[in-house]
Design an enzyme around this catalytic site. Structure first.
Site, short mmCIF file in Angstrom:
data_model
loop_
_atom_site.label_atom_id
_atom_site.label_comp_id
_atom_site.label_asym_id
_atom_site.label_seq_id
_atom_site.Cartn_x
_atom_site.Cartn_y
_atom_site.Cartn_z
N ASP A 72 70.79 30.45 47.98
CA ASP A 72 69.46 30.86 48.40
C ASP A 72 69.52 31.49 49.79
O ASP A 72 70.35 31.10 50.61
CB ASP A 72 68.49 29.66 48.42
CG ASP A 72 67.05 30.11 48.51
OD1 ASP A 72 66.49 30.50 47.46
OD2 ASP A 72 66.48 30.10 49.63
N1 DGT Z 1 71.55 43.98 47.71
C1 DGT Z 1 71.01 43.25 48.72
N2 DGT Z 1 70.29 42.13 48.41
C2 DGT Z 1 69.78 41.43 49.47
C3 DGT Z 1 69.95 41.80 50.81
N3 DGT Z 1 69.30 40.88 51.59
C4 DGT Z 1 68.74 39.97 50.77
N4 DGT Z 1 69.05 40.30 49.48
C5 DGT Z 1 68.64 39.61 48.26
C6 DGT Z 1 69.70 38.67 47.74
C7 DGT Z 1 68.88 37.75 46.87
O1 DGT Z 1 68.81 38.27 45.54
C8 DGT Z 1 67.51 37.79 47.51
C9 DGT Z 1 67.20 36.45 48.17
O2 DGT Z 1 66.26 35.78 47.38
P1 DGT Z 1 66.60 34.36 46.70
O3 DGT Z 1 67.59 33.63 47.51
O4 DGT Z 1 65.30 33.73 46.38
O5 DGT Z 1 67.37 34.74 45.34
P2 DGT Z 1 66.80 35.47 44.04
O6 DGT Z 1 65.42 34.97 43.73
O7 DGT Z 1 66.96 36.95 44.21
O8 DGT Z 1 67.83 35.04 42.92
P3 DGT Z 1 68.22 33.53 42.49
O9 DGT Z 1 67.21 32.59 43.11
O10 DGT Z 1 69.62 33.32 42.98
O11 DGT Z 1 68.13 33.58 40.97
O12 DGT Z 1 67.52 38.79 48.53
C10 DGT Z 1 70.73 42.98 51.08
O13 DGT Z 1 70.93 43.40 52.25
N5 DGT Z 1 71.24 43.66 50.01
#
Ligand code: DGT
Length: 196
Positions: A72
């Site tokens: 996260d």
């Molecule tokens: N490609 C990219 N993604 C980034 C960057 N900074 C933050 N992120 C993305 C990575 C994660 O997918 C998201 C952070 O949100 P979360 O930790 O809630 O994860 P998310 O909901 O996307 O997926 P998950 O909870 O692991 O199923 O932000 C960046 O510089 N480049």
């Protein structure tokens, strides 16, 4: 044995694939909002750790005997405000203007679970120094990067035009991309998932 990544994050799957980690991905579909509400006021690193653990444990319960990685990320302003992913383009504009000319931390946590229990964890922060951003720059940036950044805490893709937002970054780019990858790889070597 292949790792299970408890995530639907394109950035996290891309990181593990690029690093040559054998894994499969399975979304956790955990109630992150409820945990964030329950932990309101807690240190951001503890919140990120707890969310990573929530995802890892939820998927681990479905896969006995397998290593499951949850992760996260949170963006933490210098006044302690935690920014989640932007609700819409206007929210992204607000986030960017609030970060303009200031430092914020991009905190990423990882927890590995096995048989429904955490067996390893690591949290890291990257210090992000945003340069002063003009309204015209922010609007042109969003013209180019919305909705690609809709899934990104901090409203940037550091590997893309997001690099133009910063005068300096301290810490690992992997942490910005979504997890403390190098410590994760170290544990995977310890467990024989990767070659030593
Ligand atoms: N490609 C990219 N993604 C980034 C960057 N900074 C933050 N992120 C993305 C990575 C994660 O997918 C998201 C952070 O949100 P979360 O930790 O809630 O994860 P998310 O909901 O996307 O997926 P998950 O909870 O692991 O199923 O932000 C960046 O510089 N480049």
């Amino acid at each position: 044995m292949t790792l299970i990544l408890a995530s639907q994050s394109a950035s996290r799957t891309a990181m593990l694939s690029a690093a040559g980690v054998p894994f499969t991905a399975e979304p956790a579909h955990a109630d992150e909002a409820a945990l964030k509400a329950a932990m309101a006021g807690a240190p951001p690193r503890d919140i990120a750790d707890a969310l990573a653990e929530l995802k890892a444990l939820k998927v681990s319960a479905r896969h006995p005997g397998r290593l499951v990685l949850g992760s996260d990320s949170l963006a933490v302003l210098d006044d302690g405000t935690i920014l989640d992913k932007p609700r819409d383009r206007d929210d992204a504009r607000d986030h960017l203007l609030r970060m303009s000319g200031k430092r914020h931390d991009l905190v990423s946590a990882a927890v590995i679970a096995e048989n429904g229990r955490p067996v390893w964890r690591h949290v890291e922060a990257a210090r992000m120094f945003v340069r002063p951003l003009s309204y015209s720059f922010v609007d042109a940036y969003l013209d180019a990067e919305w909705p690609a950044i809709a899934g990104c805490v901090g409203c940037y893709r550091i590997e893309g035009p997001g690099a133009q937002l910063f005068s300096r970054i301290e810490g690992s780019q992997f942490t910005v991309l979504g997890m403390p990858l190098l410590p994760v790889l170290g544990y995977l070597r310890d467990r024989g998932v990767l070659p030593a």
